[in-house]
Design a protein around this motif. Structure first.
Motif, mmCIF file in Angstrom:
data_model
loop_
_atom_site.group_PDB
_atom_site.id
_atom_site.type_symbol
_atom_site.label_atom_id
_atom_site.label_comp_id
_atom_site.label_asym_id
_atom_site.label_seq_id
_atom_site.Cartn_x
_atom_site.Cartn_y
_atom_site.Cartn_z
ATOM 1 N N PRO A 180 0.829 -1.223 0.000
ATOM 2 C CA PRO A 180 0.000 0.000 0.000
ATOM 3 C C PRO A 180 0.851 1.255 0.000
ATOM 4 N N GLU A 239 -0.765 -0.068 -7.028
ATOM 5 C CA GLU A 239 -2.083 -0.703 -6.983
ATOM 6 C C GLU A 239 -2.886 -0.492 -8.258
ATOM 7 N N ALA A 266 -7.237 -2.037 6.599
ATOM 8 C CA ALA A 266 -7.707 -0.977 5.694
ATOM 9 C C ALA A 266 -9.037 -0.440 6.199
ATOM 10 N N LYS A 321 -4.727 2.829 4.921
ATOM 11 C CA LYS A 321 -4.165 1.483 4.879
ATOM 12 C C LYS A 321 -2.846 1.476 5.649
ATOM 13 N N LYS A 353 -0.529 4.301 4.085
ATOM 14 C CA LYS A 353 -0.990 5.188 3.011
ATOM 15 C C LYS A 353 -2.327 5.799 3.401
ATOM 16 N N SER A 365 2.096 8.607 1.271
ATOM 17 C CA SER A 365 2.511 7.277 1.716
ATOM 18 C C SER A 365 3.832 7.365 2.475
#
Length: 427
Positions: free
Chosen positions: A140, A146, A176, A191, A213, A232
């Motif tokens: 993440p 992603e 999450a 996350k 993140k 992040s």
């Protein structure tokens, strides 16, 4: 007539028994049929929870140099400047029961068959926005990891991601939080997870990496304008393989790597920060998108590479710490079924040194080398989607390494331009 009455009674009795026997047989058949229908419904219900999807990417590539080094599908062989390949051929099985799901994704190409994803996700019974995922899955961090390989406009992920997150996935567990569309917090996603830190390979050290993140989608800047943003962080450590460890210093006007003594098995710091944004504008002819990310931090590597560890055995080479940065911006313009795109990216593996300083010798210092050169890539291309299943992409990459005049090492092979023609089919 008196003689016929008993006969009639016997006949009626036989008919009655026959009718009862027939009713019993019909009842048995109905019971059997009912059981079969019930079994069929159960089997259909089980299959309805299973979803199978996938895609295949077949491509032809032409480089302008034999044995070209490339981040576009890997380096070319020493005697190659063109090749056919199946870049990705993936099939995904997902079984969902509402409170939890299991996903398995395989990748089968001419290089072999491997696992891309294998994870279980459980949803909290008291709050469906909260979930726990464990297994092999995307780390993440940022936006590009992603983003599905089947949806990517530029055929490969940016170089900074290929170096920092080789293979994209890792083994770990993640929490999450993603509120539903009727929540006042809709659009917010949090996350955070712990990971082995060396890709999908077997773990080889005791250190675990924390990745977190936060992202928000849904900044409406107008009727047709939307902005998503994210940030992040990566807090990790890499196993120090020898008693020698090198960091960048400047002494007597020369920049180079200075040796320090460090305990075998000690922690080598691994820290990343990243920021991403995605802007989209809908127009009568199609969507316009601008996607950009900036990453920076500290990366432990080796003398000849700044790539993150993705090994299944402990390394034997000395550790080198570099401070890095990476940036890219991608512009995509859809024009009905045709889209055109361009991406400019920079990956600087060592922000502490540049130009002619790279390769300079100094007393007690190890000189920087090709692994410390800044890389620039400009990708231009277009794709056509005649149906929802098919995409045909043509792309040309202009690759450039940072210039230096000291001549202590060759940068041949780092200036390789590559043309890619790809056909993709999704199912």
């Amino acid at each position: 007539m008196k003689t016929l009455k008993p006969a009639i009674a016997v006949a009626l009795g036989l008919l009655g028994n026959a009718a009862l026997a027939q009713d019993h047989q019909i009842s048995q058949k109905l019971d059997s049929l009912s059981k079969e229908v019930s079994l069929l419904k159960k089997q259909t219900s089980i299959l309805s929870n299973l979803k199978v999807s996938g895609y295949i990417q077949a491509q032809y590539q032409k480089a302008d140099t034999l044995g070209a080094q490339s981040f576009n599908g890997g380096n070319f062989g020493k005697t190659l400047d063109n090749r056919f390949a199946v870049r990705r051929a993936r099939i995904k099985f997902a079984y969902d029961l509402g409170f939890g799901s299991a996903t398995l994704q395989l990748d089968a190409t001419e290089k072999g068959v491997g696992v891309k994803n294998a994870y279980i996700t459980l949803v909290a019974p008291f709050d469906k926005a909260l979930s726990l995922t464990g297994g092999i899955f995307d780390r993440p961090f940022g936006y590009a990891i992603e983003y599905s390989s089947s949806a990517m406009e530029v055929v490969e992920r940016p170089i900074v991601y290929q170096m920092l997150f080789p293979g994209e996935q890792d083994l770990g567990a993640m929490l999450a939080y993603a509120p539903s569309s009727d929540s006042p917090l809709k659009g917010l996603v949090l996350k955070a997870g712990l990971f082995n830190g060396n890709g999908i390979n077997t773990d080889v050290d005791k250190y675990k990496d924390l990745i977190a993140k936060i992202s928000y989608s849904g900044f409406n800047l107008g009727k047709s304008v939307n902005l998503n943003v994210g940030a992040s962080a990566y807090l990790g450590n890499v196993y120090n393989p020898t008693a020698s460890f090198y960091e960048m210093v400047e002494e007597s006007g020369v920049k180079g790597f200075k040796k320090e003594t460090k305990e075998v098995g000690a922690k080598n710091t691994r820290r990343y920060l990243g920021f991403d944004a995605q802007l989209s504008v809908k127009t009568p002819i199609g969507k316009t998108q601008l996607v950009s990310e900036y990453l920076f931090g500290k990366q432990p590597g080796s003398a000849t590479s700044s790539k993150s560890p993705d090994y299944s055995v402990l390394p034997a080479a000395d550790g080198y710490l570099r401070e890095f940065s990476g940036f890219y911006a991608t512009l995509i313009q859809q024009i009905y079924k045709v889209s055109v795109f361009g991406r400019y990216e920079v990956y600087d593996p060592n922000t502490k040194i540049e130009g002619n300083q790279i390769g300079m010798s100094g007393s007690g210092l190890k000189e920087a080398n090709a692994a410390d050169l800044k890389l620039h890539t400009t990708s231009l291309g277009s794709f056509y989607e005649p149906t929802r299943n098919i995409r045909i992409t043509a792309q040309y990459d202009f690759n450039r390494a940072e210039k230096t005049d000291n001549g202590k090492f060759s940068v041949a092979g780092l200036r390789c331009n590559v043309f890619t023609l790809r056909l993709q089919y999704k199912f």
